[in-house]
Structures are given as C-alpha cells and as structure tokens.
Scaffold this motif. Structure first.
Motif, short mmCIF file in Angstrom:
data_model
loop_
_atom_site.label_atom_id
_atom_site.label_comp_id
_atom_site.label_asym_id
_atom_site.label_seq_id
_atom_site.Cartn_x
_atom_site.Cartn_y
_atom_site.Cartn_z
N UNK A 58 0.84 -1.19 0.00
CA UNK A 58 0.00 0.00 0.00
C UNK A 58 0.88 1.25 0.00
N UNK A 59 0.30 2.36 -0.35
CA UNK A 59 1.01 3.60 -0.66
C UNK A 59 2.03 4.06 0.39
N UNK A 60 1.76 3.89 1.66
CA UNK A 60 2.64 4.44 2.69
C UNK A 60 3.57 3.41 3.30
N UNK A 61 3.70 2.23 2.67
CA UNK A 61 4.68 1.27 3.11
C UNK A 61 4.15 0.06 3.85
N UNK A 93 16.51 0.31 8.13
CA UNK A 93 15.20 0.70 8.61
C UNK A 93 14.60 -0.36 9.52
N UNK A 94 13.28 -0.33 9.64
CA UNK A 94 12.56 -1.19 10.56
C UNK A 94 11.25 -1.67 9.94
N UNK A 95 10.73 -2.75 10.48
CA UNK A 95 9.36 -3.17 10.18
C UNK A 95 8.59 -3.05 11.48
N UNK A 96 7.42 -2.44 11.38
CA UNK A 96 6.54 -2.28 12.53
C UNK A 96 5.37 -3.23 12.33
N UNK A 97 5.14 -4.06 13.34
CA UNK A 97 4.04 -5.02 13.30
C UNK A 97 2.90 -4.51 14.16
N UNK A 98 1.75 -5.12 13.97
CA UNK A 98 0.58 -4.75 14.75
C UNK A 98 -0.14 -5.98 15.24
N UNK A 99 -1.45 -5.90 15.30
CA UNK A 99 -2.25 -6.99 15.87
C UNK A 99 -2.66 -8.04 14.84
N UNK A 100 -2.15 -7.97 13.64
CA UNK A 100 -2.32 -9.03 12.64
C UNK A 100 -0.93 -9.39 12.15
N UNK A 101 -0.57 -10.66 12.27
CA UNK A 101 0.79 -11.10 11.95
C UNK A 101 1.23 -10.83 10.52
N UNK A 102 0.28 -10.70 9.60
CA UNK A 102 0.62 -10.55 8.19
C UNK A 102 0.47 -9.13 7.67
N UNK A 103 0.32 -8.17 8.58
CA UNK A 103 0.25 -6.75 8.23
C UNK A 103 1.51 -6.10 8.80
N UNK A 104 2.38 -5.65 7.90
CA UNK A 104 3.70 -5.15 8.28
C UNK A 104 3.92 -3.79 7.63
N UNK A 105 4.55 -2.89 8.36
CA UNK A 105 4.80 -1.56 7.81
C UNK A 105 6.29 -1.25 7.86
N UNK A 106 6.83 -0.84 6.73
CA UNK A 106 8.24 -0.49 6.64
C UNK A 106 8.43 0.97 7.01
N UNK A 107 9.45 1.24 7.83
CA UNK A 107 9.85 2.60 8.18
C UNK A 107 11.32 2.76 7.79
N UNK A 108 11.58 3.70 6.90
CA UNK A 108 12.94 3.95 6.44
C UNK A 108 13.71 4.73 7.50
N UNK A 109 15.05 4.59 7.51
CA UNK A 109 15.84 5.25 8.54
C UNK A 109 15.77 6.78 8.51
N UNK A 110 15.40 7.36 7.38
CA UNK A 110 15.32 8.83 7.30
C UNK A 110 13.92 9.37 7.61
N UNK A 111 12.97 8.51 7.96
CA UNK A 111 11.61 8.98 8.19
C UNK A 111 11.34 9.53 9.60
#
Length: 133
Positions: free
Chosen positions: A28-31, A76-94
């Motif tokens: 999705x658009x925001x990572x 960077x990092x991956x941020x997880x939530x309450x669904x194991x298969x939904x992952x969000x990437x955060x770049x080191x410059x964000x």
C-alpha cells in the motif's frame, strides 16, 4: 507529518525482505504490506479487506499495539501490529528520532493511513500458474 513515498524503493525493500518465492503480498502507498498466506481471487481486494480491518488504529485496543523489528537485510525497521501478516516499513530517514517508541508510533501512523486510504501500489502474485488442459 508523512514524508513523500518512493514507491520503487518500497517495492525493492519488500522484495528483499519477502524473498520467499511462494509468498504473495500487496503493498500500500505508505509502506504497509499485507502478506497473503492463502491468496485467492483478486489479491488487491483480499489484502484491502484485511488492511481495512486490521490497519486503522484504535487507541486502547489491540489495534494500537505495535512491535518494532530491526532489519538485517535492509536499512530501517518493520513495525508489526495486531495481525501477523500486516507489516509496515519505516525507512531510517523517516522518523525524527530512531528510538523504538518513535519508530513504532511512526509505523503505526503509516499503517493507519494505509488502512483508511487503501491505495494499492504493487501486487506481488506468487501463486503457481494454472496448468493448461
């Protein structure tokens, strides 16, 4: 405040992180990436339904929880939530600070934005092609 998103860079990061040749996923658009463990039908629709349910943040509920994963195969990092298969990437410059709490809150806000806007930018369909009869 969200920074501009480089879609090609996001796709490249997720392709590196999800190198399993059997994993189908939708970006999705925001990572935020939804990994489809049982891909069927239109993958963008399937992922959108998952993200619409598990992306938006509700403070004080499991939807507000997150964990931060330090990456070995990318910066960077991956941020997880309450669904194991939904992952969000955060770049080191964000994020303005690189503590896990700031990175996690930043990633959670990106997941919320993706979960409410639902704009698909890439589909990685790894399903085996059907054999012609």
């Amino acid at each position: 405040m969200m920074t501009a998103v480089n879609t090609d860079a996001l796709i490249a990061v997720w392709q590196r992180l999800l190198a399993d040749p059997r994993k189908s996923w939708v970006l999705f658009e925001h990572g935020t990436c939804v990994v489809l463990t049982a891909p069927a039908g239109d993958l963008a629709v399937q992922a959108g339904e998952i993200l619409a349910e598990f992306g938006p943040v509700s403070a004080g509920s499991p939807a507000g929880d997150f964990s931060v994963i330090d990456l070995k195969d990318a910066e960077g990092w991956v941020v997880t939530g309450h669904h194991n298969d939904v992952l969000t990437y955060v770049a080191p410059d964000e994020p303005h600070e690189q503590s896990h709490i700031v990175v996690g809150l930043f990633g959670r806000s990106k997941r919320h934005q993706d979960g409410t806007e639902l704009r698909v930018v890439h589909v990685e369909d790894k399903r085996a092609p059907a054999n012609p009869a």
